[in-house]
Enzyme design. Structure first.
Site, short mmCIF file in Angstrom:
data_model
loop_
_atom_site.label_atom_id
_atom_site.label_comp_id
_atom_site.label_asym_id
_atom_site.label_seq_id
_atom_site.Cartn_x
_atom_site.Cartn_y
_atom_site.Cartn_z
N ASP A 91 0.77 -1.05 0.05
CA ASP A 91 0.06 -0.01 0.01
C ASP A 91 1.00 1.15 -0.05
O ASP A 91 2.12 1.13 0.19
CB ASP A 91 -0.93 -0.01 1.22
CG ASP A 91 -1.38 1.38 1.43
OD1 ASP A 91 -2.28 1.63 0.53
OD2 ASP A 91 -1.52 1.81 2.72
N ASP A 129 -0.42 5.24 0.88
CA ASP A 129 -0.40 6.25 1.88
C ASP A 129 -0.50 5.64 3.36
O ASP A 129 -1.33 4.62 3.41
CB ASP A 129 -1.84 6.84 1.66
CG ASP A 129 -1.70 7.71 0.32
OD1 ASP A 129 -0.79 8.55 0.21
OD2 ASP A 129 -2.51 7.41 -0.44
C1 XBP Z 1 -5.38 6.10 0.48
C2 XBP Z 1 -6.49 7.10 0.26
C3 XBP Z 1 -6.28 8.07 -0.74
C4 XBP Z 1 -5.61 9.25 -0.22
C5 XBP Z 1 -5.75 10.48 -1.36
O1 XBP Z 1 -5.87 4.81 1.00
O2 XBP Z 1 -7.54 6.93 0.82
O3 XBP Z 1 -7.42 8.64 -1.11
O4 XBP Z 1 -5.91 9.77 1.15
O5 XBP Z 1 -5.47 10.00 -2.28
P1 XBP Z 1 -4.96 3.35 1.14
P2 XBP Z 1 -6.32 10.75 -3.99
O6 XBP Z 1 -3.76 3.86 1.69
O7 XBP Z 1 -5.75 2.57 1.87
O8 XBP Z 1 -4.75 3.07 -0.42
O9 XBP Z 1 -6.90 12.18 -3.11
O10 XBP Z 1 -5.19 10.80 -4.91
O11 XBP Z 1 -7.41 9.73 -4.03
MG MG Z 2 -2.83 3.33 3.41
#
Ligand code: XBP
Ligand code: MG
Length: 261
Positions: free
Chosen positions: A16, A18
């Site tokens: 993953d 973020d």
């Molecule tokens: C990541 C997210 C993303 C980021 C923002 O979730 O939820 O929406 O917060 O990215 P995960 P965007 O780590 O579970 O994949 O604004 O580009 O959507």
């Molecule tokens: Mg995440």
């Protein structure tokens, strides 16, 4: 009765982005959303606790819509709301890029070491994320260098699938591209939504928590750790480990053990 145990060899690690590769939510995405709101002359401000609540919805566009529905319902009558949200979100992505270029967000402990070690050991590495694909490049370039994206065998990101995490779609998509069974892989995630997505795709999942996710429910994870750890900065197990690991940092050997104890 003989129980036949299938041995699975670790062939790929699905990361993953973020919260897992880097703590991008609080000091990356959140300020980028706020800068976009300002540029659109909105008085909205997502502070740290509010953003924690909004993180239950993955995907930036989906998160903006959820916020409007819950806190700004009058905005629902805007003409072409979907297009307006998409424009606002594009502006947010531009601000996120700027923030990444400033280089303020480092990779979490152990991430760089593990990526290079897995490649040296011929284990495939992939990305499975909800975030916009450009954001993955911005983060990787700012932390690992210009060609960092080439380190990864498969990148699954954003709107490439219909349903975002906790739906398993992005994991199914990446597994399909890798042409591997889930039991030959391990996912590394930071959140309950991510764990649910990976588990629903049949993937053993290792969790490294962060401030936003520490108290979430990680039942079904193979292990829950503070981070991946480094030889000189060992991880703390958040719950007891299911197998004995010789070291308190995650390397290829410990991932193999977690996948096939
Ligand atoms: C990541 C997210 C993303 C980021 C923002 O979730 O939820 O929406 O917060 O990215 P995960 P965007 O780590 O579970 O994949 O604004 O580009 O959507
Ligand atoms: Mg995440």
């Amino acid at each position: 009765m003989n129980t036949l145990k299938q041995n699975y060899q670790l062939k790929a690690v699905l990361f993953d982005v973020d919260g897992t590769l880097a703590d991008t939510e609080q000091d990356g995405h959140r300020p980028a959303f706020n800068a976009a709101f300002k540029e659109f002359n909105l008085s909205w401000h997502w502070d740290i606790p509010l953003y924690g609540e909004l993180l239950q919805v993955t995907g930036g566009k989906e998160r903006i819509r959820f916020y409007i529905e819950k806190y700004m319902p009058k905005e629902l009558s805007r003409n072409n709301l979907d297009e307006w949200i998409a424009d606002l979100h594009k502006t947010k992505t531009r601000h996120f890029k700027k923030l990444m270029e400033q280089g303020g967000i480092p990779l979490r402990p152990g991430v760089k070491r593990l990526i290079h070690e897995l490649r040296d050991n011929n284990i495939k590495i992939a990305i499975a994320t909800t975030t916009t694909p450009e954001n993955v490049s911005y983060l990787l370039e700012s932390t690992l260098g210009k060609d960092a994206i080439d380190l990864f065998d498969v990148i699954g990101a954003g709107d490439i699938v219909l349903q975002k995490k906790p739906a398993p779609d992005i994991y199914f998509w990446v597994l399909n591209q890798l042409n591997l069974q889930p039991q030959q892989c391990i996912a590394i995630e930071d959140s309950e939504n991510g764990l649910q997505a990976a588990r629903a795709a049949g993937l053993p999942t290792l969790i490294t928590v962060n401030n936003y996710t520490r108290l979430q429910n990680f039942e079904g994870a193979v292990a829950v750790l503070s981070d991946l750890g480094e030889p000189d900065q060992i991880f703390d197990p958040v719950s007891s480990l299911p197998v004995h690991l010789d070291k308190q940092w995650i390397d290829t050997e410990s991932l193999r053990k977690l996948v096939d104890p």
